[in-house]
Design a protein around this motif. Structure first.
Motif, PDB file in Angstrom:
ATOM      1  N   UNK A 101       0.824  -1.218   0.000  1.00 31.18           N
ATOM      2  CA  UNK A 101       0.000   0.000   0.000  1.00 31.18           C
ATOM      3  C   UNK A 101       0.852   1.261   0.000  1.00 31.18           C
ATOM      4  N   UNK A 102       2.138   1.112  -0.323  1.00 32.51           N
ATOM      5  CA  UNK A 102       3.030   2.289  -0.350  1.00 32.51           C
ATOM      6  C   UNK A 102       2.472   3.316  -1.327  1.00 32.51           C
ATOM      7  N   UNK A 103       2.425   4.565  -0.903  1.00 32.29           N
ATOM      8  CA  UNK A 103       1.948   5.618  -1.805  1.00 32.29           C
ATOM      9  C   UNK A 103       0.448   5.851  -1.722  1.00 32.29           C
ATOM     10  N   UNK A 104      -0.277   4.897  -1.093  1.00 27.01           N
ATOM     11  CA  UNK A 104      -1.731   5.085  -0.945  1.00 27.01           C
ATOM     12  C   UNK A 104      -1.969   6.152   0.117  1.00 27.01           C
ATOM     13  N   UNK A 105      -2.868   7.116  -0.178  1.00 26.76           N
ATOM     14  CA  UNK A 105      -3.041   8.251   0.739  1.00 26.76           C
ATOM     15  C   UNK A 105      -4.159   8.036   1.760  1.00 26.76           C
ATOM     16  N   UNK A 106      -5.243   7.379   1.314  1.00 30.34           N
ATOM     17  CA  UNK A 106      -6.381   7.237   2.233  1.00 30.34           C
ATOM     18  C   UNK A 106      -6.945   5.820   2.198  1.00 30.34           C
ATOM     19  N   UNK A 107      -7.542   5.416   3.302  1.00 31.25           N
ATOM     20  CA  UNK A 107      -8.129   4.074   3.363  1.00 31.25           C
ATOM     21  C   UNK A 107      -9.271   4.051   4.374  1.00 31.25           C
ATOM     22  N   UNK A 108     -10.044   2.998   4.299  1.00 36.73           N
ATOM     23  CA  UNK A 108     -10.919   2.664   5.424  1.00 36.73           C
ATOM     24  C   UNK A 108     -10.901   1.148   5.583  1.00 36.73           C
ATOM     25  N   UNK A 109     -11.375   0.687   6.733  1.00 34.91           N
ATOM     26  CA  UNK A 109     -11.386  -0.752   6.985  1.00 34.91           C
ATOM     27  C   UNK A 109     -12.835  -1.228   7.049  1.00 34.91           C
ATOM     28  N   UNK A 110     -13.087  -2.353   6.422  1.00 36.73           N
ATOM     29  CA  UNK A 110     -14.393  -3.002   6.593  1.00 36.73           C
ATOM     30  C   UNK A 110     -14.126  -4.385   7.170  1.00 36.73           C
ATOM     31  N   UNK A 111     -14.914  -4.769   8.147  1.00 40.63           N
ATOM     32  CA  UNK A 111     -14.691  -6.081   8.747  1.00 40.63           C
ATOM     33  C   UNK A 111     -15.947  -6.918   8.612  1.00 40.63           C
ATOM     34  N   UNK A 112     -15.739  -8.214   8.459  1.00 44.63           N
ATOM     35  CA  UNK A 112     -16.875  -9.135   8.392  1.00 44.63           C
ATOM     36  C   UNK A 112     -16.546 -10.306   9.309  1.00 44.63           C
ATOM     37  N   UNK A 113     -17.477 -10.572  10.194  1.00 40.86           N
ATOM     38  CA  UNK A 113     -17.196 -11.606  11.178  1.00 40.86           C
ATOM     39  C   UNK A 113     -18.114 -12.787  10.896  1.00 40.86           C
ATOM     40  N   UNK A 145     -15.472   8.374   3.845  1.00 39.17           N
ATOM     41  CA  UNK A 145     -16.387   8.728   2.749  1.00 39.17           C
ATOM     42  C   UNK A 145     -15.872   8.267   1.385  1.00 39.17           C
ATOM     43  N   UNK A 146     -14.596   8.585   1.132  1.00 34.90           N
ATOM     44  CA  UNK A 146     -14.101   8.362  -0.218  1.00 34.90           C
ATOM     45  C   UNK A 146     -12.653   7.847  -0.187  1.00 34.90           C
ATOM     46  N   UNK A 147     -12.466   6.649   0.354  1.00 31.10           N
ATOM     47  CA  UNK A 147     -11.090   6.156   0.515  1.00 31.10           C
ATOM     48  C   UNK A 147     -10.507   5.675  -0.811  1.00 31.10           C
ATOM     49  N   UNK A 148      -9.190   5.792  -0.916  1.00 29.49           N
ATOM     50  CA  UNK A 148      -8.521   5.279  -2.108  1.00 29.49           C
ATOM     51  C   UNK A 148      -8.546   3.742  -2.095  1.00 29.49           C
ATOM     52  N   UNK A 149      -8.420   3.169  -0.904  1.00 32.11           N
ATOM     53  CA  UNK A 149      -8.428   1.709  -0.759  1.00 32.11           C
ATOM     54  C   UNK A 149      -9.335   1.303   0.404  1.00 32.11           C
ATOM     55  N   UNK A 150     -10.062   0.201   0.189  1.00 31.15           N
ATOM     56  CA  UNK A 150     -10.822  -0.374   1.290  1.00 31.15           C
ATOM     57  C   UNK A 150     -10.084  -1.642   1.723  1.00 31.15           C
TER      58      UNK A 150
END
Ligand code: ATP
Ligand code: MG
Length: 398
Positions: A101-113, A145-150
């Motif tokens: 993920x080098x260079x990626x500026x924004x993210x969010x995490x989604x989890x599923x259990x 809201x608008x992550x580059x990567x999830x």
């Protein structure tokens, strides 16, 4: 770090009693396909197929790309796998993500259990893993809201899976789940798309191509086989049956009204196709026709040809514009081959004024000038079969 490919079912999840049967079929197909890319262990649980490389030699990129062309899945991803504990997940994040993920500026995490016995709930997993990422990937921020990567964390039966680049699958239903159809395959843009579309609905697709040697060339036939080969990236294999229309075309040209040439020829094509379908256990014909596209595809013309056969005819392109068909053919990779300038049997002896509103009685009178049944029998005798796979094609003798 262990990586696996996760393939998630699309419509297959909606299947009731037959689901297990279709799943088994799908897994068998994947195992066969995987052989091209190395040794993999393939298993399925919880509406997901897991593909694990058995050694370092496995071509994971090739296998991943191939799984995006496997009908039945709507999402495909490579994931890192670790034990189901927050400590191991943290180690895994530290080891797996910083370089990728080098260079990626924004993210969010989604989890599923999926494993409900796991002590943390999904929002807690998200918060924890978010913190691990912030501490290990330089310069990255959270943007819900608008992550580059999830980044997705899935706690499943066999372990915890972490991935951040989910690809679109090919959708549709596993091949083999919707019977067998016979595609009338020309060298054009539309019929390969039609075959792809029905395969996507779960049909096993055989093809029938009409040649007209020497009016059509060897290269024209190779073009058609190349198109079939391109479609097999999705279907794994295709039997292409080839029948010669040469004598039929000469007879129509010499004995019948020129304006009805295409129409009369198409009646032969349909009848021969129905006969071929019976022979190779296909329960439907498939064509690339699109309403109004050319003279032989008006409602009346389609009616006349349909009346010749007693088998369902599927025309998945019927309501699509040329532009839409072209878009699909570009996406599936057949377009460049389709536009190679080789002749088709339908384009030799093309009438100058083809009939768009054929009069059924006149068609019947013109058809009576030639011995339809004898010509069909004779043409059927010319049939031979080529087995096509993604690696090439060879004549098939059975
Ligand atoms: P395509 O792009 O699929 O060739 P087309 O727009 O050129 O379609 P036609 O030539 O009228 O349209 O053919 C209509 C349909 O008839 C084709 O989509 C295909 O299913 C079938 N067909 C045409 N030519 C052949 C052929 N030589 N062999 C087998 N099927 C054919
Ligand atoms: Mg054509």
């Amino acid at each position: 770090m262990k990586e696996v490919i996760l393939c998630k079912y699309g419509e297959l999840v909606l299947k009731g009693a037959n689901k297990a049967h279709f799943e088994a079929m799908l897994v068998r197909r994947i195992r066969q396909r995987a052989a091209r890319f190395g040794e993999f262990a393939v298993s399925n649980r919880q509406s997901t197929v897991y593909i694990e490389p058995k050694d370092e030699l496995c071509d994971m990129d090739g296998m991943l790309d191939s799984m995006t062309k496997m009908f039945g899945f709507n999402r495909v991803a490579v994931a890192a796998v670790c034990e189901k504990s927050m400590e191991k997940i943290r180690e895994c994040v530290h080891e797996y993500l910083p370089r990728r993920m080098a260079g990626v500026k924004t993210f969010k995490v989604e989890a599923k259990r999926a494993d409900k016995t796991f002590p943390l709930k999904s929002p807690e997993i998200c918060a924890e893993v978010g913190a691990y990422i912030l501490e290990s990937v330089r310069g990255i921020r959270v943007n819900v809201q608008n992550p580059e990567r999830v980044v997705r964390v899935e706690i499943r039966e066999a372990g915890a899976y972490i991935h951040f680049d989910q690809l679109h699958g090919a959708g549709g239903m596993p091949i083999g789940s919707s019977g067998r159809g016979l595609l009338l395959l020309s060298g054009g843009i539309d019929s390969p798309v039609a075959g792809y579309m029905m395969a996507k609905r779960g049909m096993t697709v055989d093809a029938l191509h009409f040649e007209s040697f020497p009016y059509t060339s060897e290269r024209a036939k190779e073009k058609v086989l190349t198109l079939a080969q391109e479609v097999t990236e999705y279907t794994d294999y295709m039997y292409v049956h080839i029948i010669s229309l040469t004598h039929i075309q000469e007879e129509i040209k010499n004995k019948c009204d020129e304006d009805y040439f295409t129409l009369l020829l198409r009646r032969f094509m349909y009848v021969l196709a129905e006969r071929m379908a019976k022979k190779c256990h296909c329960e439907a014909l498939i064509t690339g026709e699109s309403l109004g596209q050319v003279a032989s595809q008006t409602l009346e013309a389609i009616g006349v040809t349909d009346a010749m056969v007693n088998i369902p005819v599927f025309r998945p392109c019927i309501g699509l514009d040329k532009e839409e068909i072209v878009q699909i053919s570009r996406r599936i990779g057949t377009f460049e081959t389709s536009i190679l300038p080789y002749e088709d049997c339908c384009t030799v002896f093309t009438p100058r004024h083809p009939k768009t509103r054929p009069n059924a009685e006149y068609v019947a009178a013109e058809a009576a000038k030639i011995d339809f049944d004898a010509l069909c029998d004779e043409a059927f005798e010319t049939m031979y079969t080529v087995k096509v796979t993604p690696d090439g094609f060879e004549e098939y003798d059975k």
